[in-house]
Design a protein around this motif. Sequence first.
Motif, PDB file in Angstrom:
ATOM      1  N   ALA A 163      10.869   4.814   1.572  1.00  0.00           N
ATOM      2  CA  ALA A 163      11.430   5.850   2.439  1.00  0.00           C
ATOM      3  C   ALA A 163      10.553   7.095   2.531  1.00  0.00           C
ATOM      4  CB  ALA A 163      12.818   6.243   1.950  1.00  0.00           C
ATOM      5  N   TYR A 164       9.581   7.245   1.649  1.00  0.00           N
ATOM      6  CA  TYR A 164       8.666   8.379   1.760  1.00  0.00           C
ATOM      7  C   TYR A 164       7.788   8.279   2.998  1.00  0.00           C
ATOM      8  CZ  TYR A 164       9.821  10.633  -2.644  1.00  0.00           C
ATOM      9  OH  TYR A 164      10.476  11.315  -3.637  1.00  0.00           O
ATOM     10  N   GLY A 165       7.703   7.077   3.585  1.00  0.00           N
ATOM     11  CA  GLY A 165       7.039   6.951   4.874  1.00  0.00           C
ATOM     12  C   GLY A 165       5.644   6.373   4.816  1.00  0.00           C
ATOM     13  N   VAL A 166       5.205   5.868   5.982  1.00  0.00           N
ATOM     14  CA  VAL A 166       3.923   5.170   6.041  1.00  0.00           C
ATOM     15  C   VAL A 166       2.742   6.103   5.849  1.00  0.00           C
ATOM     16  CG1 VAL A 166       4.786   3.251   7.427  1.00  0.00           C
ATOM     17  CG2 VAL A 166       3.955   5.311   8.564  1.00  0.00           C
ATOM     18  N   PRO A 186      14.411  -0.259   5.757  1.00  0.00           N
ATOM     19  CA  PRO A 186      14.398   0.577   6.975  1.00  0.00           C
ATOM     20  C   PRO A 186      13.030   0.693   7.637  1.00  0.00           C
ATOM     21  CG  PRO A 186      15.472   1.688   5.123  1.00  0.00           C
ATOM     22  CD  PRO A 186      14.738   0.513   4.576  1.00  0.00           C
ATOM     23  N   LEU A 187      11.952   0.463   6.890  1.00  0.00           N
ATOM     24  CA  LEU A 187      10.604   0.706   7.410  1.00  0.00           C
ATOM     25  C   LEU A 187       9.746  -0.551   7.462  1.00  0.00           C
ATOM     26  CD1 LEU A 187       9.691   4.075   5.632  1.00  0.00           C
ATOM     27  CD2 LEU A 187      10.490   3.747   7.966  1.00  0.00           C
ATOM     28  N   ILE A 188      10.362  -1.718   7.401  1.00  0.00           N
ATOM     29  CA  ILE A 188       9.595  -2.950   7.278  1.00  0.00           C
ATOM     30  C   ILE A 188       8.587  -3.111   8.415  1.00  0.00           C
ATOM     31  CG2 ILE A 188      11.433  -4.295   8.406  1.00  0.00           C
ATOM     32  CD1 ILE A 188       9.258  -5.614   5.548  1.00  0.00           C
ATOM     33  N   GLU A 190       7.173  -0.784  10.377  1.00  0.00           N
ATOM     34  CA  GLU A 190       6.121   0.223  10.283  1.00  0.00           C
ATOM     35  C   GLU A 190       5.138  -0.095   9.161  1.00  0.00           C
ATOM     36  OE1 GLU A 190       7.561   4.374  10.552  1.00  0.00           O
ATOM     37  OE2 GLU A 190       9.512   3.463  10.961  1.00  0.00           O
ATOM     38  N   ILE A 191       5.654  -0.609   8.051  1.00  0.00           N
ATOM     39  CA  ILE A 191       4.778  -0.969   6.940  1.00  0.00           C
ATOM     40  C   ILE A 191       3.872  -2.134   7.333  1.00  0.00           C
ATOM     41  CG2 ILE A 191       4.716  -1.880   4.590  1.00  0.00           C
ATOM     42  CD1 ILE A 191       7.358  -0.373   4.101  1.00  0.00           C
ATOM     43  N   ILE A 192       4.432  -3.117   8.012  1.00  0.00           N
ATOM     44  CA  ILE A 192       3.633  -4.259   8.458  1.00  0.00           C
ATOM     45  C   ILE A 192       2.522  -3.803   9.397  1.00  0.00           C
ATOM     46  CG2 ILE A 192       3.694  -6.374   9.842  1.00  0.00           C
ATOM     47  CD1 ILE A 192       6.496  -6.884   8.654  1.00  0.00           C
ATOM     48  N   GLU A 193       2.836  -2.887  10.291  1.00  0.00           N
ATOM     49  CA  GLU A 193       1.818  -2.365  11.216  1.00  0.00           C
ATOM     50  C   GLU A 193       0.716  -1.633  10.458  1.00  0.00           C
ATOM     51  OE1 GLU A 193       4.065   0.009  13.885  1.00  0.00           O
ATOM     52  OE2 GLU A 193       5.034  -1.707  14.876  1.00  0.00           O
ATOM     53  N   LEU A 194       1.093  -0.867   9.444  1.00  0.00           N
ATOM     54  CA  LEU A 194       0.096  -0.178   8.618  1.00  0.00           C
ATOM     55  C   LEU A 194      -0.800  -1.179   7.895  1.00  0.00           C
ATOM     56  CD1 LEU A 194      -1.140   2.242   7.099  1.00  0.00           C
ATOM     57  CD2 LEU A 194       0.755   2.030   5.455  1.00  0.00           C
ATOM     58  N   LEU A 195      -0.209  -2.202   7.299  1.00  0.00           N
ATOM     59  CA  LEU A 195      -0.992  -3.205   6.573  1.00  0.00           C
ATOM     60  C   LEU A 195      -1.929  -3.956   7.514  1.00  0.00           C
ATOM     61  CD1 LEU A 195       1.765  -4.619   4.187  1.00  0.00           C
ATOM     62  CD2 LEU A 195       0.026  -2.901   3.690  1.00  0.00           C
ATOM     63  N   ALA A 196      -1.484  -4.186   8.726  1.00  0.00           N
ATOM     64  CA  ALA A 196      -2.352  -4.839   9.707  1.00  0.00           C
ATOM     65  C   ALA A 196      -3.554  -3.958  10.023  1.00  0.00           C
ATOM     66  CB  ALA A 196      -1.564  -5.162  10.970  1.00  0.00           C
ATOM     67  N   ARG A 197      -3.324  -2.656  10.219  1.00  0.00           N
ATOM     68  CA  ARG A 197      -4.429  -1.731  10.497  1.00  0.00           C
ATOM     69  C   ARG A 197      -5.401  -1.655   9.333  1.00  0.00           C
ATOM     70  NH1 ARG A 197      -0.263   1.697  12.351  1.00  0.00           N
ATOM     71  NH2 ARG A 197      -0.538   3.069  10.544  1.00  0.00           N
ATOM     72  N   LEU A 224       7.681 -11.228   9.194  1.00  0.00           N
ATOM     73  CA  LEU A 224       8.940 -10.519   8.991  1.00  0.00           C
ATOM     74  C   LEU A 224       9.187  -9.437  10.045  1.00  0.00           C
ATOM     75  CD1 LEU A 224       8.700 -10.041   5.135  1.00  0.00           C
ATOM     76  CD2 LEU A 224      10.254 -11.597   6.324  1.00  0.00           C
ATOM     77  N   LYS A 225       8.209  -9.171  10.869  1.00  0.00           N
ATOM     78  CA  LYS A 225       8.353  -8.091  11.832  1.00  0.00           C
ATOM     79  C   LYS A 225       9.521  -8.380  12.775  1.00  0.00           C
ATOM     80  CE  LYS A 225       5.675  -4.950  14.693  1.00  0.00           C
ATOM     81  NZ  LYS A 225       4.349  -4.631  15.277  1.00  0.00           N
ATOM     82  N   GLY A 226      10.394  -7.416  12.898  1.00  0.00           N
ATOM     83  CA  GLY A 226      11.576  -7.571  13.731  1.00  0.00           C
ATOM     84  C   GLY A 226      12.744  -8.211  13.023  1.00  0.00           C
ATOM     85  N   GLU A 227      12.564  -8.636  11.785  1.00  0.00           N
ATOM     86  CA  GLU A 227      13.636  -9.300  11.046  1.00  0.00           C
ATOM     87  C   GLU A 227      14.439  -8.280  10.242  1.00  0.00           C
ATOM     88  OE1 GLU A 227      14.033 -12.419   7.311  1.00  0.00           O
ATOM     89  OE2 GLU A 227      12.391 -12.700   8.750  1.00  0.00           O
ATOM     90  N   LYS A 228      15.720  -8.500  10.126  1.00  0.00           N
ATOM     91  CA  LYS A 228      16.576  -7.669   9.291  1.00  0.00           C
ATOM     92  C   LYS A 228      16.571  -8.241   7.880  1.00  0.00           C
ATOM     93  CE  LYS A 228      21.231  -5.696   8.984  1.00  0.00           C
ATOM     94  NZ  LYS A 228      22.586  -5.646   9.603  1.00  0.00           N
ATOM     95  N   VAL A 229      16.022  -7.476   6.933  1.00  0.00           N
ATOM     96  CA  VAL A 229      15.901  -7.968   5.564  1.00  0.00           C
ATOM     97  C   VAL A 229      16.976  -7.339   4.691  1.00  0.00           C
ATOM     98  CG1 VAL A 229      13.427  -8.347   5.835  1.00  0.00           C
ATOM     99  CG2 VAL A 229      14.243  -6.167   4.893  1.00  0.00           C
TER     100      VAL A 229
END
Length: 271
Positions: A163-166, A186-188, A190-197, A224-229
Amino acid sequence: MSEPTRYGRLIGASLGPGDPELITRRAWAVLQSGARWLYPVKKAEESSYALSIVERGGLTVPADAEQLLFPMTRDPEILGRAWVFAAERTVALLGEGRDLVFLVEGDASTFATFGHLARVVRELVPVIEVETIPGVSSFAAAAAAADTVLAEEDETFAIIPAAYGVELIDHLLDEFDTLALLKVKPLIDEIIELLARRELLTSSMFIEKVGSPDERIVRDVASLKGEKVNYLSLMLVQNPKRLRGELRRGCRQRRGASAAALAAVDPASRP
């Protein structure tokens, strides 16, 4: 003149993240010691994940076990009322002279409700004795389940709530070899996008409800992108390309420094 109240002990029993076989012998003994059980719930009359761990371990829930409500909200007024009630109820039960064991999923000293409850209870009645029984944390269990390591030799490791953010996660990837990102739900995306970059998708993994019958390990985190975990989920992210500075302290010593140290204590070793 009435005698002073004899309070029971407040015991925080860490149960591990989900597998009852990870409950320590100390916690197992306390659960069967005759102490009254307290367990947390997010909503009134809702099931308790901590309670489910001991039930799957084969223990019968005592008839006088009692739930304490800790709502999942950031509303300070609602939280304040809940915390005051939980602490006051705990003190009242301890005033009967019987020990209380509070069931804690994971480890009671790591992002757990118990630490705050114990602190407020002791503010109300300083003489109350508190015992904390350590347990297996979710990130340690996740690393074992995923057959990976969190840190080796002089590697660095950090644990943070996602929750501290990407932006902070991005910064910490340059400071630590491994990150354990807790509560990523809540940030799955955004985190995936960061890891991809950062080209770190292949060195990351997602673990959900580790140790429970519903445990899930996902190595293709992009899927997992778009999935509710599930709320009880985390990610382990390793940055094998991280540039490290000079090690000032640690187990390793330069050969020259080792030789100089030896010569300083043993003149016969000098060339």
